[in-house]
Motif scaffolding. Structure first.
Motif, PDB file in Angstrom:
ATOM      1  N   GLN A  56      -1.865  -4.274  -1.532  1.00 28.06           N
ATOM      2  CA  GLN A  56      -2.727  -3.483  -2.413  1.00 28.06           C
ATOM      3  C   GLN A  56      -2.831  -4.241  -3.735  1.00 28.06           C
ATOM      4  O   GLN A  56      -1.815  -4.594  -4.335  1.00 28.06           O
ATOM      5  CB  GLN A  56      -2.081  -2.109  -2.649  1.00 28.06           C
ATOM      6  CG  GLN A  56      -2.750  -1.264  -3.711  1.00 28.06           C
ATOM      7  CD  GLN A  56      -4.089  -0.712  -3.238  1.00 28.06           C
ATOM      8  OE1 GLN A  56      -4.220  -0.248  -2.104  1.00 28.06           O
ATOM      9  NE2 GLN A  56      -5.091  -0.771  -4.098  1.00 28.06           N
ATOM     10  N   GLU A  70      -2.650   2.235  -7.561  1.00 28.91           N
ATOM     11  CA  GLU A  70      -4.035   1.756  -7.469  1.00 28.91           C
ATOM     12  C   GLU A  70      -4.459   0.927  -8.670  1.00 28.91           C
ATOM     13  O   GLU A  70      -5.233  -0.006  -8.561  1.00 28.91           O
ATOM     14  CB  GLU A  70      -4.990   2.941  -7.298  1.00 28.91           C
ATOM     15  CG  GLU A  70      -4.954   3.434  -5.867  1.00 28.91           C
ATOM     16  CD  GLU A  70      -5.822   4.640  -5.633  1.00 28.91           C
ATOM     17  OE1 GLU A  70      -6.444   5.146  -6.610  1.00 28.91           O
ATOM     18  OE2 GLU A  70      -5.860   5.096  -4.478  1.00 28.91           O
ATOM     19  N   GLN A  75       1.581   3.419  -3.029  1.00 25.67           N
ATOM     20  CA  GLN A  75       0.537   4.305  -3.537  1.00 25.67           C
ATOM     21  C   GLN A  75       0.220   4.074  -5.009  1.00 25.67           C
ATOM     22  O   GLN A  75       0.139   5.011  -5.795  1.00 25.67           O
ATOM     23  CB  GLN A  75       0.962   5.761  -3.304  1.00 25.67           C
ATOM     24  CG  GLN A  75       1.339   6.003  -1.863  1.00 25.67           C
ATOM     25  CD  GLN A  75       0.997   7.375  -1.404  1.00 25.67           C
ATOM     26  OE1 GLN A  75       1.154   8.337  -2.149  1.00 25.67           O
ATOM     27  NE2 GLN A  75       0.523   7.513  -0.172  1.00 25.67           N
ATOM     28  N   PRO A  99       0.811  -1.217   0.000  1.00 25.57           N
ATOM     29  CA  PRO A  99       0.000   0.000   0.000  1.00 25.57           C
ATOM     30  C   PRO A  99       0.850   1.276   0.000  1.00 25.57           C
ATOM     31  O   PRO A  99       0.528   2.248  -0.686  1.00 25.57           O
ATOM     32  CB  PRO A  99      -0.790  -0.096   1.301  1.00 25.57           C
ATOM     33  CG  PRO A  99      -0.778  -1.529   1.676  1.00 25.57           C
ATOM     34  CD  PRO A  99       0.460  -2.116   1.104  1.00 25.57           C
ATOM     35  N   GLU A 100       2.006   1.264   0.711  1.00 24.79           N
ATOM     36  CA  GLU A 100       2.754   2.511   0.826  1.00 24.79           C
ATOM     37  C   GLU A 100       3.341   2.981  -0.508  1.00 24.79           C
ATOM     38  O   GLU A 100       3.795   4.106  -0.650  1.00 24.79           O
ATOM     39  CB  GLU A 100       3.859   2.386   1.889  1.00 24.79           C
ATOM     40  CG  GLU A 100       5.007   1.455   1.565  1.00 24.79           C
ATOM     41  CD  GLU A 100       4.793   0.045   2.113  1.00 24.79           C
ATOM     42  OE1 GLU A 100       3.628  -0.340   2.354  1.00 24.79           O
ATOM     43  OE2 GLU A 100       5.791  -0.671   2.308  1.00 24.79           O
ATOM     44  N   ASP A 151      -1.049   2.832 -13.538  1.00 22.87           N
ATOM     45  CA  ASP A 151      -0.124   3.612 -12.706  1.00 22.87           C
ATOM     46  C   ASP A 151       1.322   3.138 -12.837  1.00 22.87           C
ATOM     47  O   ASP A 151       2.255   3.829 -12.409  1.00 22.87           O
ATOM     48  CB  ASP A 151      -0.526   3.518 -11.221  1.00 22.87           C
ATOM     49  CG  ASP A 151      -1.860   4.189 -10.948  1.00 22.87           C
ATOM     50  OD1 ASP A 151      -2.330   4.936 -11.835  1.00 22.87           O
ATOM     51  OD2 ASP A 151      -2.433   3.935  -9.875  1.00 22.87           O
TER      52      ASP A 151
END
Lengths: 489, 249
Positions: free
Chosen positions: A209, A134, A132, A129-130, A138
């Motif tokens: 993520q 999604e 960032q 997750p860190e 990306d």
């Protein structure tokens, strides 16, 4: 002895005749979880009896079994149905289009696509997750990230190469690594991104993520119950029951259920009941499986081996009697049955599929072929080796050829013939563990599921009873052999 | 068709048996009267057993013909014929998976006698061959001595009261004491039953003891036939002489 065979035969007939809905699963854990969900839903909402044939085999085996009526329902995935069953290209269609095509084409095959469970078990990219990130777009130009894809993913056209092109990511081919190490590597930071299956139970323990496939590059693999038209017409209630499961499982829920089964090692009936109870679909804990699975598997195992051996005895003994004194014919017959024996058991079972489909019948036929040689050879040798002086004496007393065969040769060879039957039966008990590969059930089911789950306990649960059965059968046959051998002979 | 009157139970006319190019029997002729015991002597390989097997149709002929009970064999069913002929083999060849009683009852069973009748006959036969029915009926062949086995073999051959008995060196495998005993018993059986008998042996003493007439075979041919006295006083050639010299005083 005759009574015993008759009783066994009756048990076999009665247990085989009960009409039930047969629910199968493929040979991987998630398929079995889904199949159990289907099974309990049907049991408690239709009042129909359900027979479970879990771990039946790969996609094509399940599909063929469904078409042949061997089974009534199994869980399938849209992407698999499109590419593996219908052999159509994916070509970036959206999930609804794929579903539409699959539904229409399978209808032509007399199969019905029940409502989707909701989740999509496809390739996903997992990251921390860190970082960032999604969605997959990306990743464009993120060359500094440490990619760690499974070896297979780096090679497959629907893996990294295709992905790189479709999203125009402009990345160079990353190094491959063993998938078993990927999650740990990702969580401790050795890599930043890896591929996974979206419903992999192990994913749920890491807070990864998951990147959205915003260009629909990966084919959709939405799961659904696939039911034969015949079963749907015979039991219309089935469709109503399956409607209850519509949209009840998202990826997260499926991951949790998979985790409980694969990682925590909980039992399928309990996992499925907890979930269905919470959704208000069932309210009764399933009768802790009227029979323990091992008991049922043992019974199936015995049915397979005893029936196959019995048929082999009924054929091979008269055949052995028919070829005594006919040397050339004997050679031909013995070489033919000997040749069958040289086919590896798994291959022989495989050859049965195009001829007899899957399930009980082809397995019995394969095992029967295996049992033939030891019984035939021993019958022939036993009868052939009767002391010639006794035959001379029989002739001199005015016995006919048949009287000599039935009153002298046969009883004197009983010992050798029984030894052949004993060999055949013991071999068959071992070989029958492979019959689970073609959906015939038996103790091989536990062994094969154990292998796919990498669960040694489960493997032993099948292997130990199989070994015990073989030992017991061997002892029993030895006893029978002794008691059937004439006193003086 | 009316059968001709026959006095001979067995008559063989110029019979030959060939194995490939070799003659096992050549131009053999003889006959056996009702109630007569014919002993056939010869060294091993002389064709004695082959000759005996021609008489119940087990050995096909290459030439010549044989009549048994007035019928030419090979014109009648061999199976039916053999049920009317008792046969005692060199090794007793009892069926090892059958009790003594079941062995003895074989031919009567084949002839579909009633079970009660077979049972009585079996007891009678055991008595006849000096084996106590109480002890032996239920025994198995492997539990018997060689001599006992051969008594059972004789009882089995006599079971259906055949009109012709064939013996193929029945005592040759036994020890001398047992053999002498059985020879004496067979002699008294002969007096008692007066069965037409063909008895093959290589033991000249046995032949002269049991035979009403003697036939000497050598290399498949008949060397001499006649009563024991005729042969003793008038041996046909050196071969016969060597046999005679083997006789006990």
């Amino acid at each position: 002895m005759r009574k015993l065979i008759l009783i066994l035969f009756c048990v076999f007939c009665v247990t085989s005749m009960r009409s039930q809905v047969v629910i199968a699963s493929k040979n991987f854990p998630e398929s079995s979880v889904l199949a159990e969900l289907i099974a309990q839903t049907i049991e408690q909402n239709t009042g129909l009896d359900v027979e479970r044939k879990f771990g039946l085999g790969g996609t094509l085996i399940c599909y063929e079994a469904l078409k042949s009526g061997e089974i009534d329902i199994y869980p399938e995935y849209t992407g698999t149905a499109l590419t593996a069953i219908l052999k159509l290209p994916y070509g970036g269609k959206n999930p609804d289009e794929v579903l539409q095509i699959v539904r229409e084409k399978l209808k032509e095959e007399q199969l019905r696509v029940a409502p989707l469970f909701g989740f999509n078990n496809t390739y996903v990219l997992a990251t921390r997750p860190e970082l960032q990130l999604e969605k997959i777009s990306d990743l464009k130009g993120q060359g500094q990230l440490n990619f760690g894809f499974s070896n297979e993913f780096t090679q497959r056209e629907d893996g990294f190469p295709g992905l790189n092109k479709a999203y125009n990511l402009g990345l160079s081919t990353p190094r491959g690594l063993d998938h078993g190490l990927a999650y740990k590597a990702l969580s401790d930071g050795s890599i930043d991104i890896t591929d996974a299956y979206s419903t992999d139970g192990k994913l749920s323990t890491f807070g990864f993520q998951l990147l959205e496939d915003d260009k629909n590059f990966f084919p959709p693999y939405y799961a659904f119950p696939l039911i034969s038209e015949a079963a749907a017409l015979r039991y219309p209630k089935l469709l109503d029951a399956l409607d209850l499961l519509e949209g009840k499982l998202d990826e997260q829920t499926m991951r949790e259920l998979n985790y409980r089964y694969e990682v925590s090692g909980e039992l399928l009936p309990a996992i499925a009941f907890d979930f269905l109870k919470e959704k208000g679909i069932v309210d009764q804990r399933p009768e802790s499986a009227a029979m323990h699975p091992i008991v049922k598997q043992t019974i199936d195992h015995l049915k397979l081996t005893l029936l196959a051996t019995l048929i082999a005895v009924l054929l091979a003994v008269p055949m052995g009697m028919g070829i005594i004194g006919k040397k050339r014919l004997a050679n031909v017959v013995m070489s033919a049955t000997g040749a069958v024996q040289t086919i590896p058991s798994l291959a022989l079972l495989g050859f049965m599929i195009p001829l007899f489909g899957i399930g009980f019948l082809p397995a019995v036929i394969a095992l029967f072929l295996y049992a033939l040689l030891p019984i035939l050879r021993n019958t022939y040798t036993g009868l052939q080796e009767t002391d010639p002086i006794l035959i001379e004496a029989g002739k001199a007393m005015g016995m006919t050829k048949n009287q000599i065969l039935f009153q002298l040769r046969l009883p004197l060879a009983a010992n050798v013939i029984m030894a052949g039957i004993r060999t055949a039966l013991t071999i068959n008990i071992g070989t029958a563990t492979l019959a689970a590969f073609i959906g015939a059930g038996g103790l091989g089911e536990s062994i094969i599921t154990g292998i796919t789950l990498n669960d040694n306990n489960l493997i032993l649960q099948g292997a130990i009873p199989a070994a015990l059965l073989a030992l017991i059968a061997d002892r029993l046959m030895l006893w029978l052999q002794k008691s059937l051998t004439p006193k003086g002979g | 068709m009316q059968k001709p009157y026959f006095r001979d139970i067995v008559s063989a006319e110029n019979i030959s048996v060939k194995y490939g190019d070799e003659y096992a029997l050549r131009d053999v002729s003889f006959s056996v009267d009702a109630g007569e015991t014919l002993c056939i002597i010869g060294s091993s390989g002389s064709g004695k057993t082959t000759l005996l097997r021609t008489l119940n149709g087990l050995q096909p002929l290459s030439a010549g013909q044989i009549e048994v009970f007035g019928d030419r064999i090979h014109t009648i069913s061999g199976v039916q014929l053999r049920r009317k002929i008792g046969y005692v083999l060199q090794q007793p060849a009892l069926f090892p998976h059958w009790s003594v009683a079941k062995n003895i009852g074989l031919v009567p069973r084949l002839l579909k006698w009633k079970p009660e009748q077979i049972k009585n006959r079996t007891r009678e036969l055991l008595d006849l061959v000096n084996l106590s029915p109480e002890i032996y009926t239920k025994r198995y062949p492997s539990e018997l001595s060689g001599g006992e086995q051969q008594r059972v073999g004789i009882a089995r051959a006599l079971a259906a009261n055949p009109d012709l008995m064939l013996y193929d060196e029945p005592f040759s495998a036994l020890d001398p004491i047992t053999r002498t005993g059985l020879q004496q018993e067979l002699l008294s059986l002969k007096e008692k039953l007066r069965k037409t008998t063909v008895f093959v042996t290589h033991d000249v003493n046995e032949a002269f003891l049991l035979g009403d007439s003697i036939l000497i075979l050598s290399e498949g041919r008949v060397v001499q036939k006649g009563s024991p006295d005729e042969i003793k006083s008038n041996p046909a050639n050196d071969y016969v002489k060597t046999f005679i010299e083997g006789l006990h005083a």
